[in-house]
Scaffold this motif. Sequence first.
Motif, PDB file in Angstrom:
ATOM      1  N   THR A 141     -17.196 -18.410  26.664  1.00 11.79           N
ATOM      2  CA  THR A 141     -17.763 -17.642  27.771  1.00 11.79           C
ATOM      3  C   THR A 141     -17.561 -16.158  27.497  1.00 11.79           C
ATOM      4  OG1 THR A 141     -15.708 -17.783  29.030  1.00 11.79           O
ATOM      5  CG2 THR A 141     -17.386 -19.447  29.510  1.00 11.79           C
ATOM      6  N   ARG A 142     -18.187 -15.342  28.330  1.00  8.36           N
ATOM      7  CA  ARG A 142     -18.012 -13.897  28.205  1.00  8.36           C
ATOM      8  C   ARG A 142     -17.471 -13.355  29.527  1.00  8.36           C
ATOM      9  NH1 ARG A 142     -22.359 -10.969  26.188  1.00  8.36           N
ATOM     10  NH2 ARG A 142     -22.833 -12.675  24.774  1.00  8.36           N
ATOM     11  N   ARG A 143     -17.001 -12.132  29.483  1.00  4.11           N
ATOM     12  CA  ARG A 143     -16.449 -11.527  30.696  1.00  4.11           C
ATOM     13  C   ARG A 143     -16.804 -10.048  30.688  1.00  4.11           C
ATOM     14  NH1 ARG A 143     -10.092 -11.278  32.229  1.00  4.11           N
ATOM     15  NH2 ARG A 143     -10.329 -10.258  34.231  1.00  4.11           N
ATOM     16  N   ASN A 144     -17.304  -9.553  31.821  1.00  2.41           N
ATOM     17  CA  ASN A 144     -17.657  -8.142  31.945  1.00  2.41           C
ATOM     18  C   ASN A 144     -16.729  -7.485  32.964  1.00  2.41           C
ATOM     19  OD1 ASN A 144     -19.769  -8.617  30.188  1.00  2.41           O
ATOM     20  ND2 ASN A 144     -21.240  -8.977  31.818  1.00  2.41           N
ATOM     21  N   ILE A 145     -15.959  -6.528  32.497  1.00  3.12           N
ATOM     22  CA  ILE A 145     -15.036  -5.797  33.364  1.00  3.12           C
ATOM     23  C   ILE A 145     -15.785  -4.561  33.854  1.00  3.12           C
ATOM     24  CG2 ILE A 145     -12.758  -4.699  33.525  1.00  3.12           C
ATOM     25  CD1 ILE A 145     -12.509  -7.584  32.498  1.00  3.12           C
ATOM     26  N   PRO A 146     -15.982  -4.419  35.169  1.00  4.57           N
ATOM     27  CA  PRO A 146     -16.716  -3.249  35.669  1.00  4.57           C
ATOM     28  C   PRO A 146     -15.983  -1.944  35.354  1.00  4.57           C
ATOM     29  CG  PRO A 146     -15.856  -4.568  37.492  1.00  4.57           C
ATOM     30  CD  PRO A 146     -15.519  -5.303  36.231  1.00  4.57           C
ATOM     31  N   PRO A 147     -16.695  -0.819  35.449  1.00  5.96           N
ATOM     32  CA  PRO A 147     -16.088   0.472  35.083  1.00  5.96           C
ATOM     33  C   PRO A 147     -14.775   0.736  35.826  1.00  5.96           C
ATOM     34  CG  PRO A 147     -18.436   0.739  35.392  1.00  5.96           C
ATOM     35  CD  PRO A 147     -18.107  -0.664  35.805  1.00  5.96           C
ATOM     36  N   PHE A 148     -13.814   1.275  35.088  1.00  5.60           N
ATOM     37  CA  PHE A 148     -12.539   1.655  35.685  1.00  5.60           C
ATOM     38  C   PHE A 148     -12.040   2.929  35.004  1.00  5.60           C
ATOM     39  CE2 PHE A 148     -11.668  -1.162  32.136  1.00  5.60           C
ATOM     40  CZ  PHE A 148     -10.546  -0.643  31.517  1.00  5.60           C
ATOM     41  N   LYS A 149     -11.042   3.552  35.621  1.00  7.75           N
ATOM     42  CA  LYS A 149     -10.498   4.817  35.130  1.00  7.75           C
ATOM     43  C   LYS A 149      -9.114   4.591  34.563  1.00  7.75           C
ATOM     44  CE  LYS A 149      -9.993   7.663  38.433  1.00  7.75           C
ATOM     45  NZ  LYS A 149     -10.167   8.372  39.686  1.00  7.75           N
ATOM     46  N   VAL A 150      -8.809   5.232  33.437  1.00  4.11           N
ATOM     47  CA  VAL A 150      -7.443   5.193  32.920  1.00  4.11           C
ATOM     48  C   VAL A 150      -6.937   6.620  32.732  1.00  4.11           C
ATOM     49  CG1 VAL A 150      -7.405   2.921  31.820  1.00  4.11           C
ATOM     50  CG2 VAL A 150      -8.321   4.856  30.554  1.00  4.11           C
ATOM     51  N   LEU A 185     -14.219   3.897  31.641  1.00  2.76           N
ATOM     52  CA  LEU A 185     -14.767   2.944  30.685  1.00  2.76           C
ATOM     53  C   LEU A 185     -14.968   1.582  31.321  1.00  2.76           C
ATOM     54  CD1 LEU A 185     -12.120   1.666  28.141  1.00  2.76           C
ATOM     55  CD2 LEU A 185     -11.438   3.093  30.007  1.00  2.76           C
ATOM     56  N   SER A 186     -15.743   0.753  30.655  1.00  5.81           N
ATOM     57  CA  SER A 186     -15.846  -0.647  31.045  1.00  5.81           C
ATOM     58  C   SER A 186     -15.694  -1.468  29.770  1.00  5.81           C
ATOM     59  CB  SER A 186     -17.158  -0.950  31.779  1.00  5.81           C
ATOM     60  OG  SER A 186     -18.251  -0.389  31.130  1.00  5.81           O
ATOM     61  N   VAL A 187     -15.359  -2.744  29.936  1.00  6.35           N
ATOM     62  CA  VAL A 187     -15.072  -3.594  28.783  1.00  6.35           C
ATOM     63  C   VAL A 187     -15.832  -4.902  28.934  1.00  6.35           C
ATOM     64  CG1 VAL A 187     -13.255  -4.726  27.452  1.00  6.35           C
ATOM     65  CG2 VAL A 187     -12.750  -2.593  28.647  1.00  6.35           C
ATOM     66  N   ASN A 188     -16.520  -5.309  27.879  1.00  4.68           N
ATOM     67  CA  ASN A 188     -17.185  -6.614  27.839  1.00  4.68           C
ATOM     68  C   ASN A 188     -16.563  -7.420  26.713  1.00  4.68           C
ATOM     69  OD1 ASN A 188     -18.914  -5.723  29.832  1.00  4.68           O
ATOM     70  ND2 ASN A 188     -20.481  -5.070  28.392  1.00  4.68           N
ATOM     71  N   THR A 189     -16.161  -8.657  27.026  1.00  2.41           N
ATOM     72  CA  THR A 189     -15.543  -9.493  25.997  1.00  2.41           C
ATOM     73  C   THR A 189     -16.263 -10.822  25.892  1.00  2.41           C
ATOM     74  OG1 THR A 189     -13.947 -10.340  27.599  1.00  2.41           O
ATOM     75  CG2 THR A 189     -13.241  -8.471  26.256  1.00  2.41           C
ATOM     76  N   ARG A 190     -16.212 -11.412  24.710  1.00  2.00           N
ATOM     77  CA  ARG A 190     -16.729 -12.762  24.544  1.00  2.00           C
ATOM     78  C   ARG A 190     -16.018 -13.426  23.376  1.00  2.00           C
ATOM     79  NH1 ARG A 190     -21.226 -13.502  20.826  1.00  2.00           N
ATOM     80  NH2 ARG A 190     -21.539 -11.585  19.657  1.00  2.00           N
ATOM     81  N   TRP A 191     -15.821 -14.728  23.531  1.00  5.82           N
ATOM     82  CA  TRP A 191     -15.214 -15.488  22.448  1.00  5.82           C
ATOM     83  C   TRP A 191     -16.250 -15.704  21.355  1.00  5.82           C
ATOM     84  CZ3 TRP A 191     -10.320 -15.422  22.525  1.00  5.82           C
ATOM     85  CH2 TRP A 191      -9.592 -15.558  23.713  1.00  5.82           C
ATOM     86  N   LEU A 192     -15.805 -15.664  20.134  1.00  3.41           N
ATOM     87  CA  LEU A 192     -16.673 -15.971  19.004  1.00  3.41           C
ATOM     88  C   LEU A 192     -16.319 -17.389  18.542  1.00  3.41           C
ATOM     89  CD1 LEU A 192     -16.268 -12.561  17.185  1.00  3.41           C
ATOM     90  CD2 LEU A 192     -18.166 -13.272  18.627  1.00  3.41           C
ATOM     91  N   ALA A 193     -17.301 -18.105  18.049  1.00  3.75           N
ATOM     92  CA  ALA A 193     -17.060 -19.509  17.643  1.00  3.75           C
ATOM     93  C   ALA A 193     -16.022 -19.570  16.545  1.00  3.75           C
ATOM     94  CB  ALA A 193     -18.369 -20.120  17.158  1.00  3.75           C
TER      95      ALA A 193
END
Length: 135
Positions: A103-112, A127-135
């Motif tokens: 699955t994938r996951r999209n982290i909405p914009p946040f401040k650091v 920034l925002s972060v999008n992640t996904r597992w690779l096979a």
Amino acid sequence: GKRMQCDFLVHRVFNLLPGASAIRVSLRCSNKTIETKYFTVEAGEVEFNQTLKLITTIYSSSSKVVDPKTVELLIKESRGGRETLHAQVAVNIADFVPERPMTRRNIPPFKVGMRKGTRELPTHMHLSVNTRWLA
């Protein structure tokens, strides 16, 4: 370990320290470094809208818990032909791991908030972060 793609979308950097004229964002994880090109600073900020793509291995010591993995986001400044560190922040990408396999996951914009050494700076990165597992 399992392979994961982690896309860091750097939207903007603001409240830069006075004197910075051109900066870039550099992402450091283990022995990998990925960087944007230099952007001109205007009124203490830069609109980047750049994506830094990282493919990394995530380890789990148990089926429920993902081991922490630190990524450093660095703001590098060009001064008279030399590159210096302007600010930095460390984030744990284990916080962004998709819940289920494939699955994938999209982290909405946040401040650091950024720092230089132990000193906290007024500088922030959006920034925002999008992640996904690779096979």
